[in-house]
Design a protein around this motif. Structure first.
Motif, PDB file in Angstrom:
ATOM      1  N   LEU A  94       0.814  -1.211   0.000  1.00  0.00           N
ATOM      2  CA  LEU A  94       0.000   0.000   0.000  1.00  0.00           C
ATOM      3  C   LEU A  94       0.851   1.267   0.000  1.00  0.00           C
ATOM      4  O   LEU A  94       0.368   2.333  -0.358  1.00  0.00           O
ATOM      5  N   LEU A  95       2.103   1.180   0.412  1.00  0.00           N
ATOM      6  CA  LEU A  95       2.959   2.372   0.481  1.00  0.00           C
ATOM      7  C   LEU A  95       3.570   2.724  -0.874  1.00  0.00           C
ATOM      8  O   LEU A  95       3.625   3.900  -1.229  1.00  0.00           O
ATOM      9  N   ARG A  96       4.033   1.752  -1.627  1.00  0.00           N
ATOM     10  CA  ARG A  96       4.652   2.026  -2.925  1.00  0.00           C
ATOM     11  C   ARG A  96       3.564   2.193  -3.974  1.00  0.00           C
ATOM     12  O   ARG A  96       2.657   1.375  -4.084  1.00  0.00           O
ATOM     13  N   SER A  97       3.676   3.256  -4.788  1.00  0.00           N
ATOM     14  CA  SER A  97       2.615   3.535  -5.766  1.00  0.00           C
ATOM     15  C   SER A  97       2.550   2.457  -6.849  1.00  0.00           C
ATOM     16  O   SER A  97       1.465   2.098  -7.307  1.00  0.00           O
ATOM     17  N   SER A  98       3.686   1.917  -7.258  1.00  0.00           N
ATOM     18  CA  SER A  98       3.664   0.869  -8.290  1.00  0.00           C
ATOM     19  C   SER A  98       2.974  -0.391  -7.758  1.00  0.00           C
ATOM     20  O   SER A  98       2.163  -1.007  -8.463  1.00  0.00           O
ATOM     21  N   GLU A  99       3.275  -0.742  -6.531  1.00  0.00           N
ATOM     22  CA  GLU A  99       2.630  -1.907  -5.917  1.00  0.00           C
ATOM     23  C   GLU A  99       1.137  -1.650  -5.716  1.00  0.00           C
ATOM     24  O   GLU A  99       0.315  -2.529  -5.906  1.00  0.00           O
ATOM     25  N   ARG A 100       0.785  -0.430  -5.336  1.00  0.00           N
ATOM     26  CA  ARG A 100      -0.610  -0.068  -5.120  1.00  0.00           C
ATOM     27  C   ARG A 100      -1.400  -0.162  -6.426  1.00  0.00           C
ATOM     28  O   ARG A 100      -2.500  -0.686  -6.467  1.00  0.00           O
ATOM     29  N   GLU A 101      -0.813   0.364  -7.527  1.00  0.00           N
ATOM     30  CA  GLU A 101      -1.468   0.280  -8.830  1.00  0.00           C
ATOM     31  C   GLU A 101      -1.625  -1.164  -9.280  1.00  0.00           C
ATOM     32  O   GLU A 101      -2.666  -1.553  -9.821  1.00  0.00           O
ATOM     33  N   GLN A 102      -0.581  -1.937  -9.068  1.00  0.00           N
ATOM     34  CA  GLN A 102      -0.637  -3.352  -9.436  1.00  0.00           C
ATOM     35  C   GLN A 102      -1.720  -4.069  -8.629  1.00  0.00           C
ATOM     36  O   GLN A 102      -2.468  -4.886  -9.163  1.00  0.00           O
ATOM     37  N   LEU A 103      -1.829  -3.739  -7.356  1.00  0.00           N
ATOM     38  CA  LEU A 103      -2.846  -4.351  -6.500  1.00  0.00           C
ATOM     39  C   LEU A 103      -4.246  -3.957  -6.950  1.00  0.00           C
ATOM     40  O   LEU A 103      -5.138  -4.802  -7.041  1.00  0.00           O
ATOM     41  N   THR A 104      -4.460  -2.683  -7.273  1.00  0.00           N
ATOM     42  CA  THR A 104      -5.792  -2.260  -7.724  1.00  0.00           C
ATOM     43  C   THR A 104      -6.142  -2.877  -9.064  1.00  0.00           C
ATOM     44  O   THR A 104      -7.297  -3.245  -9.297  1.00  0.00           O
ATOM     45  N   GLN A 105      -5.177  -3.011  -9.973  1.00  0.00           N
ATOM     46  CA  GLN A 105      -5.436  -3.666 -11.266  1.00  0.00           C
ATOM     47  C   GLN A 105      -5.795  -5.138 -11.067  1.00  0.00           C
ATOM     48  O   GLN A 105      -6.706  -5.666 -11.715  1.00  0.00           O
ATOM     49  N   GLN A 106      -5.076  -5.795 -10.167  1.00  0.00           N
ATOM     50  CA  GLN A 106      -5.370  -7.202  -9.896  1.00  0.00           C
ATOM     51  C   GLN A 106      -6.763  -7.360  -9.288  1.00  0.00           C
ATOM     52  O   GLN A 106      -7.517  -8.254  -9.664  1.00  0.00           O
ATOM     53  N   LEU A 107      -7.110  -6.478  -8.354  1.00  0.00           N
ATOM     54  CA  LEU A 107      -8.446  -6.529  -7.765  1.00  0.00           C
ATOM     55  C   LEU A 107      -9.513  -6.230  -8.809  1.00  0.00           C
ATOM     56  O   LEU A 107     -10.587  -6.857  -8.817  1.00  0.00           O
ATOM     57  N   GLN A 108      -9.260  -5.297  -9.720  1.00  0.00           N
ATOM     58  CA  GLN A 108     -10.214  -4.972 -10.780  1.00  0.00           C
ATOM     59  C   GLN A 108     -10.396  -6.160 -11.720  1.00  0.00           C
ATOM     60  O   GLN A 108     -11.520  -6.468 -12.141  1.00  0.00           O
ATOM     61  N   ARG A 109      -9.304  -6.850 -12.072  1.00  0.00           N
ATOM     62  CA  ARG A 109      -9.395  -8.048 -12.921  1.00  0.00           C
ATOM     63  C   ARG A 109     -10.224  -9.130 -12.248  1.00  0.00           C
ATOM     64  O   ARG A 109     -11.057  -9.767 -12.879  1.00  0.00           O
ATOM     65  N   ARG A 110      -9.982  -9.334 -10.966  1.00  0.00           N
ATOM     66  CA  ARG A 110     -10.745 -10.354 -10.236  1.00  0.00           C
ATOM     67  C   ARG A 110     -12.222  -9.986 -10.159  1.00  0.00           C
ATOM     68  O   ARG A 110     -13.086 -10.839 -10.292  1.00  0.00           O
TER      69      ARG A 110
END
Length: 118
Positions: A94-110
């Motif tokens: 949640l702190l790193r923006s790249s990781e945060r974007e990747q996490l939101t994209q993964q959640l959106q795909r799911r």
């Protein structure tokens, strides 16, 4: 209250209800209607069995959690392990923006896969 015997039975003192019932049940079983009922009720029966299995699993799970909750120190230790895991693995994502974007994209795909849009 007594039931009078059927007319035409072998022994008027015994009645013939049992013989009549067994012969009707035997005729019904031989007619194949039971198989038709089984085929038409297969889906609801499967759903009912799934619900019963889910209730059974939840009851066993609740009993297991109740047993763990009754042991001293276990609930607090499990809570501590959960907090440590969230801090160790969740916070950096949640702190790193790249990781945060990747996490939101993964959640959106799911979410889209769950809705059937993908």
């Amino acid at each position: 209250m007594s039931v009078p015997p059927l007319e035409g039975s072998q022994d008027a003192g015994e009645g013939g209800e049992w013989d009549l019932l067994t012969s009707k049940v035997q005729a019904w079983l031989n007619s194949g209607q039971l198989q038709e009922i089984g085929q038409s009720a297969r889906t609801p029966l499967t759903a009912l069995l799934a619900v019963v299995a889910a209730v059974l699993v939840l009851r066993v799970y609740a009993a297991l959690l109740g047993a763990l909750d009754s042991l001293p120190l276990v609930p607090g230790l499990l809570e501590l392990v959960g907090v440590i895991w969230v801090l160790r693995h969740g916070l950096p994502k949640l702190l790193r923006s790249s990781e945060r974007e990747q996490l939101t994209q993964q959640l959106q795909r799911r979410w889209n896969a769950f809705l059937g849009k993908s």
